[in-house]
Every structure is written in C-alpha cells, then in structure tokens.
Design a protein around this motif. Structure first.
Motif, PDB file in Angstrom:
ATOM      1  N   GLY A  50     -11.673  -1.114  -4.227  1.00 26.06           N
ATOM      2  CA  GLY A  50     -11.973  -0.873  -2.817  1.00 26.06           C
ATOM      3  C   GLY A  50     -11.836  -2.124  -1.970  1.00 26.06           C
ATOM      4  N   ASN A  51     -12.066  -1.922  -0.695  1.00 18.79           N
ATOM      5  CA  ASN A  51     -11.890  -2.992   0.282  1.00 18.79           C
ATOM      6  C   ASN A  51     -12.782  -4.182  -0.020  1.00 18.79           C
ATOM      7  OD1 ASN A  51     -10.684  -3.825   2.835  1.00 18.79           O
ATOM      8  ND2 ASN A  51     -12.782  -3.758   3.578  1.00 18.79           N
TER       9      ASN A  51
ATOM     10  N   SER B 121     -14.856  13.405  -3.959  1.00 23.25           N
ATOM     11  CA  SER B 121     -14.846  12.106  -4.603  1.00 23.25           C
ATOM     12  C   SER B 121     -15.999  12.013  -5.603  1.00 23.25           C
ATOM     13  CB  SER B 121     -14.971  11.045  -3.518  1.00 23.25           C
ATOM     14  OG  SER B 121     -14.744   9.784  -4.028  1.00 23.25           O
TER      15      SER B 121
ATOM     16  N   ASP C  41       0.830  -1.208   0.000  1.00 23.12           N
ATOM     17  CA  ASP C  41       0.000   0.000   0.000  1.00 23.12           C
ATOM     18  C   ASP C  41       0.860   1.253   0.000  1.00 23.12           C
ATOM     19  OD1 ASP C  41      -1.961  -1.815   0.203  1.00 23.12           O
ATOM     20  OD2 ASP C  41      -2.672  -1.248   2.202  1.00 23.12           O
TER      21      ASP C  41
ATOM     22  N   GLU D 298     -15.823   5.610  -2.799  1.00 25.62           N
ATOM     23  CA  GLU D 298     -15.104   4.684  -3.649  1.00 25.62           C
ATOM     24  C   GLU D 298     -14.589   3.485  -2.875  1.00 25.62           C
ATOM     25  OE1 GLU D 298     -13.518   5.013  -7.309  1.00 25.62           O
ATOM     26  OE2 GLU D 298     -15.670   5.176  -7.054  1.00 25.62           O
ATOM     27  N   GLN D 299     -14.299   3.706  -1.596  1.00 22.81           N
ATOM     28  CA  GLN D 299     -13.773   2.648  -0.753  1.00 22.81           C
ATOM     29  C   GLN D 299     -14.689   1.423  -0.790  1.00 22.81           C
ATOM     30  OE1 GLN D 299     -11.288   1.759   0.798  1.00 22.81           O
ATOM     31  NE2 GLN D 299     -11.843   0.515   2.545  1.00 22.81           N
TER      32      GLN D 299
ATOM     33  N   ARG E 265      -6.812   7.814   7.854  1.00 24.40           N
ATOM     34  CA  ARG E 265      -7.329   6.449   7.976  1.00 24.40           C
ATOM     35  C   ARG E 265      -8.810   6.506   8.306  1.00 24.40           C
ATOM     36  NH1 ARG E 265      -3.689   1.827   8.449  1.00 24.40           N
ATOM     37  NH2 ARG E 265      -5.405   0.778   9.479  1.00 24.40           N
ATOM     38  N   TYR E 266      -9.596   5.717   7.580  1.00 35.31           N
ATOM     39  CA  TYR E 266     -11.046   5.775   7.768  1.00 35.31           C
ATOM     40  C   TYR E 266     -11.476   5.420   9.193  1.00 35.31           C
ATOM     41  CZ  TYR E 266     -11.407   6.304   2.729  1.00 35.31           C
ATOM     42  OH  TYR E 266     -11.307   6.783   1.454  1.00 35.31           O
TER      43      TYR E 266
ATOM     44  N   TYR F  75      -9.146   7.911  -5.298  1.00 40.45           N
ATOM     45  CA  TYR F  75     -10.228   8.212  -4.366  1.00 40.45           C
ATOM     46  C   TYR F  75     -10.671   7.001  -3.561  1.00 40.45           C
ATOM     47  CZ  TYR F  75     -10.014  12.593  -6.597  1.00 40.45           C
ATOM     48  OH  TYR F  75      -9.539  13.785  -7.029  1.00 40.45           O
ATOM     49  N   VAL F  76      -9.929   5.898  -3.681  1.00 42.11           N
ATOM     50  CA  VAL F  76     -10.315   4.705  -2.933  1.00 42.11           C
ATOM     51  C   VAL F  76      -9.835   4.825  -1.496  1.00 42.11           C
ATOM     52  CG1 VAL F  76      -9.976   2.238  -2.715  1.00 42.11           C
ATOM     53  CG2 VAL F  76     -10.321   3.257  -4.971  1.00 42.11           C
ATOM     54  N   TRP F  77      -8.577   5.228  -1.351  1.00 40.57           N
ATOM     55  CA  TRP F  77      -8.010   5.329  -0.009  1.00 40.57           C
ATOM     56  C   TRP F  77      -7.966   6.777   0.440  1.00 40.57           C
ATOM     57  CZ3 TRP F  77      -8.418   0.793   1.837  1.00 40.57           C
ATOM     58  CH2 TRP F  77      -8.299  -0.303   0.989  1.00 40.57           C
ATOM     59  N   THR F  78      -7.638   6.961   1.699  1.00 40.61           N
ATOM     60  CA  THR F  78      -7.683   8.302   2.270  1.00 40.61           C
ATOM     61  C   THR F  78      -6.649   9.223   1.614  1.00 40.61           C
ATOM     62  OG1 THR F  78      -6.238   7.382   3.924  1.00 40.61           O
ATOM     63  CG2 THR F  78      -8.547   7.628   4.516  1.00 40.61           C
TER      64      THR F  78
END
Lengths: 568, 504
Positions: free
Chosen positions: A276-277, A260, A57, A269-270, A203-204, A81-84
C-alpha cells in the motif's frame, strides 16, 4: 361457426409509420470523442509500443488483469485489493487478447488504450458541458481543442495511468451537477452521483470530492425555492438530494471495503498492506517536504487559476440570477478544489509522494471555470443577434487561448525541464520529444525501462518450467509475468499457496526463485535475503542475474532450486 | 356465423340479454381461440412436445447437472442484464423525451360542452357494498356534462348486498348519468366479462374503466378527449397515471406507491417512446370504442385482461399513449393479500405473454423485433426474474459464507461473477431509480422506503413463485379459478380494486 386461421387478428390497421429509436447519427460529441481517441491511441502507440514507456502502475494493472485468466491459479481475486478495482476490472475481459497480440499485455498497451478512451471521453464531456452552458461555437471549440491537446492531458491519455479516468469521471460528474443546479432535474443529480461513485472505484481521491459535494448539494438544495409544501418535506428533499449525489460513492466505498475484507481479510489494503501507499512511502524514506513543491507544480498546471477564479466570481455576481451563478461556480471549485486540497494536505503531512500528476485536476477546474465565464447570459433563449455576437465570440476565444495556452506552455516546459518536481513526466516526455526532434536523449531516461524484465521472462520461458514453479512477488515482478509467454509457470502473490511456497520453496514444487535486487517491496527478497550468503539455504543455486536496463528498472537475480531439498 | 368479432359486438346492442351474455363471455374465445387464454383442451401434439421437452430436461439434469445448473443460471443472468439495461433505457427515454400527452386545465375546459363526445365509464365491482356509495359521489365529481356521460355500475346479479347499497345510493336503478347493470351469473365470472357486457350495453364514443375506489382527477375525461383529438385515430388508447392516496399507511403502501410512480411516470412512457407494446394498467385506460370493438374487446379468460388488451392493440396496429392525468387508488396494505394480488398479476403477465407468443413469427411481423424484445423484457421477464431473484440472493450469500473455491466447484466463474455483478448492479440501479423517482414525483418522504425496497423484492418473489408454480404444476388452473368462485371470497374481498384479476 368459422374459426379463423391460427394467428389471424380481429383487425389489422394498414402498416403505419413505425416509431423508431434514435437513428444512429454521428453527433458532434461522438465526433470529438473519436477525434481525440485517434490522437491519443496514436501517441500511446509511440510512447508505449515504440519507446517502451508505459508507466509502472499502468503495467502492474495490466499484469494483474491478465493474471485473472493466465496465472497458475486463475481467479478474479488476482485483480488485487491495494488499488482501486475499476481500471483493472475494465481490462480483464481484454487481456486474453494477449494470445493474438502479446504487446497488449507485455508492454502494457491495453492500459494506454484505456487511458486514451477515458481522456477522449473527458474531451467529449468538456464539449458537452460547454454546450450545456451555451458557450458560443468559437470559444467552445477553442476550449475543447486546447484542453484536449494540453501536454498533461495528452501524456496521461497515452501512458495508461488512471489520471485519465479520474479527470473523465469528475468532468462528467461536474456536467451533471451543473445541469442539476440550473434545472433541478434529479436525473442529472443521479448521473453526477453515479459518476462520482465510479470515480471512487477508479481513484480513491474521488471520495473526497463526493464528501465535499455532499455538503455543497445540501446547501444548494436547502436554498433552492422548491415547490414542496411544508418544512418537513423540504428537509426530506435535501436529504434525498444529498443521497443521490453521494449515495453511490458511499455504496462503492462500503462494497469495496466489504469485498476486500471478505477476500483478503482487511477492508483497507491501501493503508495496511505491504504494497500500500504507506508502505511505499516508508520504503522510499522521508523526503523533505516543502509547500513550495505543490505550489510550483500547481503554478505550472494552472498558472492563471487565481485570476480566473476571481473573474468567474465577478461574472457570477453581475449576472441577474446571482445566487444560482455563484452556485454554479461553487461546483467545480468544490469538486476539483477538494481533490487538490486533499493532495496538498496528504503531501504536506508526509502521506503522499509529491508527484505532479496528483494535481492534474487543476486542469479541468480551469476548463469548467472558463466555461462558466464564457457561458451566455440567458441560458434559455435561442440564437442571439449575430452582429453583437461576433466580437464576444472572438473575445471568448482569445480569453480561452490566453488561459489554457498559458497552462499548456508552463506545464509543457515543466515536463521537459523539471527532473525533480515533474520527475515521472520528465523522464519519459523529455526523451520522447528529443527523439522526435532527432536530438540526443537526455540521461537518464525511463523509456525502455522494461527491457530487463522482458529479458528475465525470456530466460524463464526458455527453461520450459511446469505450472506454478517460478516463485515471484508480482508486486515487484509484474512486468516479468506480463512479458512471459507462459505466465502460468509463475507462482504469484495472489495465487493460493504463495505464502507456503515462499516459506519453503523446495517442498512446494518451486524450481526457480526470482529475487528483485533493486529497492521496492519484494516479499522474496524480504524472506530470502540470505540467498548466496553462507547463512543461505543449500538448495538455492545462483543462476545469474539480469542487470537493470535503465536506472528506473529492476535488477533481478535467478535462483535454481535444487531437486533434492536439503535442510537449511 | 361468418361475421367478425367487431361486427358481432356492434350488432349485439339490439339482441336479448342471453345472447349478449354469451357474446361477452365466449364471443372472443370462439372467434379467436388463438388469441384467448381460454383453455383449448388437451391436444396430442402439444402433450407430445411437452413430454419430450421434459424428458430431455430431466435427462440432461441427471447426466450433466453442472452444465444444466450453469446454463440455466447463465440464461437468467443474461435476462437480468438485458432487463436492467432495457429499463434504464426506458427511464432515459421517458426523462429525455417524455411522450406523456399533457393537456392543461385551460385546454381541457376550453372545449364547449356541445362538442364533447358521449363518454362511457365502466365501473365493475364485486362485493364492495361499503364503497359503492363513494363511487357514485366520485363519478359525479367528474367534470363532464351529464347528458354526454354514462356511468355503468357493473354488478354481479347475485351480489345482493352491493346491488342494494348501489340502489340506495342512487335512489333506484339509475340517477343522473349513473345506472346499474346486473351481470347474470355464469362462466367465467370475471371483470373483463362484465366489462364486455357493459361495452355491449353502452354507446359512448370513448370508453374507460374505473374501479370502485378510484378517485380520478375530475378533468381526466376532458383531457382525454382533447388528447385524442390531438393524436389521430391510430392511437386507440390513452393510459392515465395511477397512484395511491394511502402511501403513508405503512411500509407496504410506501413501496407500492414508489413502484407505481416509477411504473407510470417512467417505464410505461419509456415503452411508449420506444414504440413497444404497452401492457395497460388496470384502470383509467381511455379507449376509442371503434378500436376496442374492432380488436374484440377484453378477453374474459385472461387474468390481466388489461395487459392482454394493450398487447393485442399493438398487434393490430394501434398505439397506446400516456395521458398526463392521475387517478388515485388505494394501495393494498396487507402483505398476505398483496402477495395474492401480485401473484395474480404475474400469472396474468405470463399468461398474456404465452398467448401472444403462440405464433412468434406472426407476432414479430406485427409488432417488429423491437416490440417483441420489449414484450419479452417487460411482460415476460418481470414475473420470471421476480421468481428467480431468491437464486441471486442465494448466490450472493454463498459468496459471502463459502470459500471461493467451493463456489467455483458449483459454478464456472464465467457465469458466477457476471451473475453476481449483474444482480448487484441491477438491484443498485433499481434502488437509485426508486429514490430518484420519489424526488421527481415530489414525494421525498418516500425515499426511505425506496432505499430498503430490496425487502419488497422478497414479497415479489413469493408472489412470482406462487404464480409460476401454479402455471407449471396446474396447467388447468385457469379453469379451476373460474370454477372455485365462492371459495375465494375472502381473498378477493380484500383485493384492492385497481386490478382484481378474476373478479369472483
């Protein structure tokens, strides 16, 4: 009438002592910061530069930050835009330095520097927090040192992951909140709120902490004997306190979703993206989920958490200002505990991988609880009597050694001995330690895993291809793009025209298509799985592949696009 | 006449009313034209410079519009960023080591009456017959021995209504410590000219100004005396806090209250802690007479003579400190009048900055680089950024409605994105500061207003654009203001009293 010369004043007092700002002086906090930073930067260099062990990552984020400047369609939106956004945004200004120091990007050392700075800040915060609570100098130093040198902290300070930012920002927020509980100073609450907001952008998980703390702040604010007259004013005060604590996170949440949505058309997007996750989990198949896994992991990171918590509550109960002391204990429990609970719940419901690092917040939880136990009773009085102080200081130091030392031993041995439940740590730390001790490296090792991506990049570079002519999904090929000397020769996922070029490469100036042959999400493989089969397009000619350097690396195949497009 | 302005002001006490009036109106500008905002008449050299600058600017705009657009945006972005950071630093300093001088009730009352110095209170008022009676009541509520207090009601001689109301409240031309001073009509008809006349005709060791509707905290004068004795002669002025008693009236008064509380509780103390020149607030500034006279008192040609005086005191080597005592005022509750009032303040800030920036090298020598930075970021940037704020709104709107490539065609991303970020983060910081301040000030019910204060910035922008446009397009505007006295009656009648720029 005499007109005085231009600029002459009616009167000028003799020059007195000017008020100056704070003289630049190295405070003890900056000393801890710089000391920890030096250690982490050095270990990061060994892990990332020497042993090629940056985490996946981390390298992906450096590659994205670099693409903002160097992709064939340079733009800020390349941050993804997937991760912070915060970790990437912070690195964006520095990625152009790849021109003078390519390893900063190609090996992802920039991310390691970022995590080193963040963890060093966490160490400085810990030192400051212990000072705020008037912990005696000996235990204060012992706690700070043992925190700074605990294996998980050192590893996540040097491997480029965002765990360091999460720990640093949550610790800083905890410090602000503890200050607010003690003093009622709204500025401390503002600081805590801002750190939580930044935490969300790093971090989300911080969103969960902010939500939980909003409730705690409401309770503490409502119970606090205030000076405001009338219940209406006091109610307003509670609302304002909650606003200060959680408002910045709410704003960050809304703003990031809005940006986003404006840029990629989807606010979260996450959860919805192919990268995404949820998609990653689906791709990884359904692993067996057991409550024993997170429980074991937590017991490695914080083996004495439960007794320490009991001790902290007991100590709070016997203090003169019992309610305030309990409120102080509630701060770290709510903040770090909510994040831990969230990781457990999402893991147990099959929504999260069972990585050890997701529970790293157990370490700052232990540190803050320990700080509250070691805090001197009267928070206001100056130096207490030395004679009675010495045994207490030694006792405090021993307690710190017992609590943090136990965690260091258990987490350290897990990182060396647990290839399954500490998989990400084991495959890097165990070989690194073995190499340092001159032992043969355990197999398999993730060190050196990026060599195959660099080999692909070298082959592409040797072809001297024009701008935007190498099609690659940067979700799978970030390491290739990062390692290339000509990153603008790639057409990556965030570039305009990627989708159309993916659908019909020959018509869009694509000369080479890169396909990942390992697992994971790869839009190219999804679209062109037919390459090399009788059903495949005639314009794609195999140009060989690159074998994975380690079991953790990607295998690649290269496909030359024929000059004259032929119908499929 | 070779004597200094200080000497002339000191000597004027024994002169005739005409000489006194002439000195109050023109003395400072005559002795120190470089420090006064009085129009200096056209000068060929200046016209040439202005023409040349304009020519180059127009030429560049025609030849390289993109470069000019990006360049000016870049300058505003830097200014915005610097100002935001500066204000956060001021707040940090004010919170961490609040330099506001606190004098307890006990300490204030402990000074025996016999040891209190003579104190002069100046109350300039124009066309305020309705409130003049309450002034008399308010001033007698001050906890200060009457034989050591003199309150001068400074009334324009042709403002018969107010004079009549004051006479009926006093039962004559004087009552107790309070007396009426009639200011004869004449140019410039401004509050600072009236104050200069009041200064010449008074004798207090300390001088302060209240406006007609002010409600000073009763112990304020005693606190000031104690604080002055504590700090030494270099501190020439103590600025008390101003706040509003009608915050609840409407959204505008709520915004205004939040703004003033932030200003007087955090920003001015922060400026004081950093050692930068402090633009004084309109009233409740307590000044040592000797220092006030020595620096030439108020500039009658400056629309914010208080801010100008604060800067001049700093240049002369004096310091200003904050006094922990609050004067309650009445906030302007009408949007149109608010814009008019605020545009005068902004104009005055720009005017004061331009006056003091006439000789930048001398200024830097006098107040230091730190002081100059403080002046640029606090006095000049406040109106300038308020004026360009709509530009940032527009950039944000553009980003939302337009495709990023359209934006990229207009602005280079290296200017655009930092601009967007600086504006958003700056605005966010301002809102948070407002909410935190209402909590710290014990007024949590104003948090809602603080949250939507970006709407207040729209009004500020209107006022700032009005101020800047007048300054740019009408170089002789100041002269005209002082001419058009009676035509602006309605505007100024509705003006709130705390800083009625041009009084007439």
């Amino acid at each position: 009438m005499t007109i005085l010369a231009a600029g002459t004043l009616p009167v000028a007092l003799p020059r007195g002592r000017r008020i100056r700002g704070l003289r630049p002086r190295l405070s003890s906090t900056s000393g801890w910061f710089l000391g920890a930073l030096a250690i982490y930067v050095a270990i990061g260099a060994a892990l990332v530069l020497v042993h090629d062990g940056v985490m996946e990552d981390a390298l992906a984020r450096v590659s994205a930050a670099s693409s903002v400047w160097s992709s064939s369609d340079p733009k800020l939106a390349a941050i993804g835009y997937v991760w912070t956004p915060l970790p990437v945004l912070v690195m964006v200004p520095f990625t152009p330095l790849r021109a003078v120091w390519p390893e900063l990007v190609s090996r992802g050392y920039l991310a390691a520097l970022l995590s080193a700075v963040a963890m060093a800040a966490a160490v400085a915060s810990t030192w400051g927090l212990l000072g705020d609570l008037r912990v005696r100098p000996l235990p204060r130093s012992v706690v700070t040192v043992l925190f700074a040198l605990s294996p998980m902290v050192v590893f996540y300070a040097s491997n480029g992951m965002t765990e360091a930012l999460l720990v640093a920002l949550l610790l800083a927020a905890a410090r602000g909140l503890l200050d607010w509980v003690r003093s009622g100073n709204p500025i401390a609450l503002v600081a805590a709120g801002l750190f939580l907001g930044l935490g969300y952008l790093a971090r989300y998980e911080a969103l969960v902490a902010a939500a939980a703390l909003a409730v705690l702040v409401a309770v503490i604010s409502a119970m606090r004997p205030g000076t405001l007259r009338g219940p209406a004013r006091r109610r307003d005060a509670v609302v304002v306190d909650v606003l200060l604590a959680a408002g910045p996170t709410a704003v960050a949440f809304i703003l990031w979703a809005l940006i986003s949505w404006l840029v990629v058309g989807s606010p979260f997007e996450q959860f919805t993206s192919a990268y995404g996750n949820a998609a990653l989990l689906a791709d990884a198949g359904t692993p067996s989920v057991s409550i024993a896994t997170p429980a074991r992991q937590l017991s490695w990171l914080a083996p004495v958490l439960a007794p320490l918590l009991v001790l902290a509550v007991v100590v709070a109960l016997v203090r003169r200002d019992r309610w305030r002391s309990l409120a102080l204990v509630a701060v770290p429990v709510t903040m770090f505990g909510s994040v831990l609970a969230f990781e457990w719940a999402t893991y147990l419901t099959g929504n999260l991988f069972g990585f050890l690092r997701y529970q790293i917040t157990a370490i700052p939880l232990v540190v803050v609880l320990l700080a509250l136990v070691l805090a001197r009773r009267d928070l206001k009085r100056g130096r207490s009597r030395r004679v009675a102080d010495f045994p207490r200081a030694v006792g405090g130091g021993l307690l710190a050694v017992a609590v943090l030392g136990a965690g260091a031993v258990t987490s350290g041995s897990a990182m060396l001995d647990e290839p399954v439940d500490a998989t990400q740590e084991y495959h890097r730390v165990a070989p690194l330690v073995a190499s340092a001790l001159g032992h043969p490296a355990p197999s398999p090792s993730a060190l050196g895993m990026w060599a195959s991506d660099r080999a692909v990049a070298a082959r592409i570079d040797a072809m001297h291809l024009p701008r935007g002519s190498v099609l690659v999904d940067s979700g799978a090929g970030f390491a290739v793009v990062a390692a290339s000397h000509h990153p603008d020769s790639f057409l990556i996922t965030s570039d305009d025209g990627f989708d159309t070029a993916l659908a019909d490469p020959p018509a869009h100036g694509i000369r080479v298509v890169l396909r990942s042959e390992s697992g994971g999400v790869d839009a190219v493989r999804t679209r062109w799985s037919s390459f090399g089969t009788p059903a495949g397009p005639g314009w794609a000619h195999p140009a060989g592949g690159v074998a994975p350097a380690t079991p953790f690396s990607s295998a690649w195949s290269l496909w030359i696009v024929a000059a004259t497009p032929s119908p499929r | 006449m070779n004597s200094t302005i200080g000497q002339r002001l000191t000597d004027a006490g024994g002169q005739g009313p005409d000489e006194q009036l002439a000195l109050a109106a023109h003395g400072f500008a005559e002795t120190h034209p470089e420090l006064s905002a009085r129009p200096r008449g056209p000068r060929r050299s200046r016209q040439v410079v202005v023409a040349a600058v304009l020519l180059v600017a127009i030429g560049l705009t025609v030849l390289r519009p993109g470069l000019v657009l990006a360049g000016s945006l870049g300058i505003f972005v830097l200014l915005h960023c610097a100002t935001t950071l500066h204000r956060l630093e001021l707040i940090r300093r004010a919170v961490h080591d609040d330099p506001t001088l606190a004098v307890t009730d006990v300490e204030a009352r402990a000074v025996p009456d016999a040891e209190l110095p003579r104190y002069t209170v100046l109350v300039p008022a124009y066309r305020e017959p309705a409130v003049i009676a309450s002034v008399v009541a308010g001033m007698s509520a001050l906890d200060y021995p009457h034989d050591r207090l003199e309150v001068l009601l400074l009334l324009e001689a042709d403002d018969e209504e107010t004079i009549a109301a004051a006479r009926s409240a006093l039962g004559g031309d004087r009552s107790g410590p309070t007396r009426i001073v009639e200011v004869p009509p004449g140019e410039p008809r401004t509050k600072p000219k009236a104050c200069n006349l009041g200064l010449i005709r008074s004798s207090g060791e300390f001088v302060t100004i209240f406006d007609a509707e002010d409600r000073p905290e009763p112990l304020q004068l005693r606190r000031a005396v104690v604080a002055f004795r504590r700090v030494g002669v270099r501190v020439a002025c103590l600025q008390a806090r101003l706040s509003y008693h009608n915050a609840e009236q409407n959204i505008l008064t709520r915004w205004f209250t939040v703004e003033y509380d932030t200003w007087f509780r955090w920003l001015l103390p922060g400026l004081m802690a950093t050692g930068a020149p402090i633009p004084l607030g309109g009233t409740s500034n307590h000044i040592r007479r000797d220092a006030l006279v020595a620096v030439g008192a108020w500039d009658p040609w400056n629309v914010t003579e208080d801010a100008d005086l604060g800067l001049r005191l700093a240049r002369c080597g004096y310091r200003v400190a904050m006094l922990g005592s609050t004067t309650e005022e009445e906030a302007n509750s009408d949007a149109i009048n608010w814009v008019k009032q605020r545009s005068r303040w902004y104009k005055g800030y720009l005017q004061s900055f331009l006056v003091h920036a006439r000789h930048p090298v001398a200024l830097t020598r006098q107040v230091g680089v730190r002081g100059v930075v403080g002046m640029v970021l606090f006095v000049a940037a406040t109106p300038v950024l308020a004026a360009v704020n709509p530009l940032f709104w527009a950039l944000t709107g553009l980003w939302i409605v337009a495709h990023p490539s359209a934006v990229a065609a207009l602005f280079p991303p290296l200017v655009y994105y930092p601009g967007l970020a600086v504006w958003m983060l700056g605005g966010f910081a301002a809102v948070i500061a407002g909410v935190a301040n209402v909590r710290a000030a014990g007024k949590p019910h104003l948090a809602g207003a603080a949250l939507i204060s970006p709407l207040y910035w729209v009004l500020m922008s209107l006022a700032a654009i009005k101020a800047v446009v007048q300054l740019v397009t009408q170089p002789s505007y100041w002269e005209k203001t002082t001419h058009g006295l009676d035509t602006t009656d309605r505007e100024l009648d509705a003006d709130t009293p705390e800083r009625p720029g041009a009084m007439a």
